[in-house]
Design an enzyme around this catalytic site. Structure first.
Site, PDB file in Angstrom:
ATOM      1  N   LYS A  72       0.799  -1.231   0.000  1.00  0.00           N
ATOM      2  CA  LYS A  72       0.000   0.000   0.000  1.00  0.00           C
ATOM      3  C   LYS A  72       0.836   1.287   0.000  1.00  0.00           C
ATOM      4  O   LYS A  72       0.375   2.318  -0.471  1.00  0.00           O
ATOM      5  CB  LYS A  72      -0.954   0.018   1.200  1.00  0.00           C
ATOM      6  CG  LYS A  72      -2.176  -0.855   1.004  1.00  0.00           C
ATOM      7  CD  LYS A  72      -3.125  -0.689   2.167  1.00  0.00           C
ATOM      8  CE  LYS A  72      -4.452  -1.351   1.871  1.00  0.00           C
ATOM      9  NZ  LYS A  72      -5.441  -1.100   2.914  1.00  0.00           N
ATOM     10  N   ASP A 108     -10.303   3.286   1.253  1.00  0.00           N
ATOM     11  CA  ASP A 108     -10.564   2.776   2.612  1.00  0.00           C
ATOM     12  C   ASP A 108     -11.235   3.856   3.461  1.00  0.00           C
ATOM     13  O   ASP A 108     -12.180   3.589   4.201  1.00  0.00           O
ATOM     14  CB  ASP A 108      -9.250   2.372   3.304  1.00  0.00           C
ATOM     15  CG  ASP A 108      -8.710   1.049   2.778  1.00  0.00           C
ATOM     16  OD1 ASP A 108      -9.522   0.211   2.350  1.00  0.00           O
ATOM     17  OD2 ASP A 108      -7.482   0.865   2.792  1.00  0.00           O
TER      18      ASP A 108
END
Ligand code: NDP
Length: 289
Positions: A72, A108
């Site tokens: 990420k 997210d």
């Protein structure tokens, strides 16, 4: 499963491990229901092969990727561009094709916000306790700052990590007072009506009887709580919240809404909320059989 033809577009997940991911199930179900000629596959890619996999994916015309642990942050230097909010959070979980490479987004955080809002929780001026200081906790902390929480107390096994996150959030969101320390600090928290976000991996399957803070006293001041964990559906943390009279929900909606945002970015299609709701029993079936 829809028929694969020469026109089928490819979407995928880059991570390691990826064998337990629910993303293929979510995205392939969305494509089937929305009649999009797209297929989503999970690719287990090691850190050493990451850059090559990404460049190869772009050359092959892959429409978009999700990126998960451990890539990420690693992905950021290889992007053509990065969305402002992903840059602030310092983590990317969704890649959309640009002209010369992929553009990075973080779904997210908005996914989490949609999940919290759908439970009728208003973050404006809220007092929050954040348990954890890892990736999921970062998304929680930035959401609280961006949507106007008044104060946040971050508790983490590593107090230094909690304090560093609090410092970062204070600098970015001056309207929110942020403090962080090790777990035992919970005894000194001021009396408030708290929203508590559980963003550690403690209690995750198969260690379902574990909980970060055992003391029932801690739960007395929590009126609403979310556990980022969705397997098991009811963690011991959520049971303790409910036993003390608070309400709580798990991370299933967070998972679903981050996926829905990613899907909308890739396709430009708006996913009706009724369809997102339809996915909940599909995921529960996959989880619990
Ligand atoms: P990270 O590895 O980035 O962070 C893990 C966090 O848990 C850290 O705060 C760590 O503390 C803490 N922790 C781990 N083990 C222990 C332990 N034995 N005792 C005390 N604290 C511990 O993980 P993520 O942030 O990515 O994930 C955290 C949880 O959130 C996971 O359960 C994951 O499944 C869930 N999640 C859910 C999502 C959803 O869509 N619903 C999305 C992403 C994550 P320390 O800093 O001290 O190491």
């Amino acid at each position: 499963m829809q028929t694969i033809t020469a026109k089928t577009g490819l979407l995928g997940l880059l991570g390691s491990p990826v064998g337990h991911s629910f993303s293929p199930l979510i995205h392939n179900t969305l494509s089937e229901k929305l009649k999009q000629e797209l297929c989503y596959l999970a690719f287990d890619v090691s850190p050493e092969n990451f850059e090559q996999a990404l460049r190869g994916g772009f050359s092959l015309g892959v429409r978009g990727f999700n990126v998960t642990v451990p890539h990420k942050q690693r992905v950021i230097p290889f992007l053509e561009d990065i969305d402002e909010s992903a840059k602030r959070i310092g983590a990317v979980n969704t890649l959309v094709r640009g002209g010369e490479g992929f553009i990075g987004y973080n779904t997210d955080m908005p996914g989490l916000h949609r999940a919290v809002s759908s439970e009728g929780i208003d973050l404006k001026g809220a007092s929050a306790i954040l348990l954890g200081a890892g990736g999921a906790a970062r998304a929680c902390g930035h959401m609280l700052g961006l949507y106007g929480a008044g104060e946040i107390f971050i508790l983490n096994r590593s107090g230094e990590r909690a304090a560093a996150l609090a410092e970062e959030l204070s600098a970015l969101y001056p309207g929110m007072e942020a403090r962080g320390a090790e777990l035992s600090w919970y005894r000194e928290l001021p009396k408030r009506d708290y929203l508590c976000l559980q963003a550690t991996s403690v209690g995750l399957y198969p260690d379902t009887e574990k909980v970060l803070i055992e003391d029932p006293e801690f739960y007395q001041n929590i009126s609403a709580a979310m556990d980022c964990i969705f397997n098991p559906g009811e963690t011991r943390f959520l049971r303790l919240v409910r036993a003390a009279g608070g309400r709580g929900f798990n991370g299933m909606k967070m998972l679903l809404y981050q996926a829905v945002y990613a899907y909308e970015l890739w396709t430009g299609v708006t996913v009706p909320d009724s369809l997102t709701q339809e996915l909940i029993p599909v995921l529960e079936e996959a989880l619990h059989g």
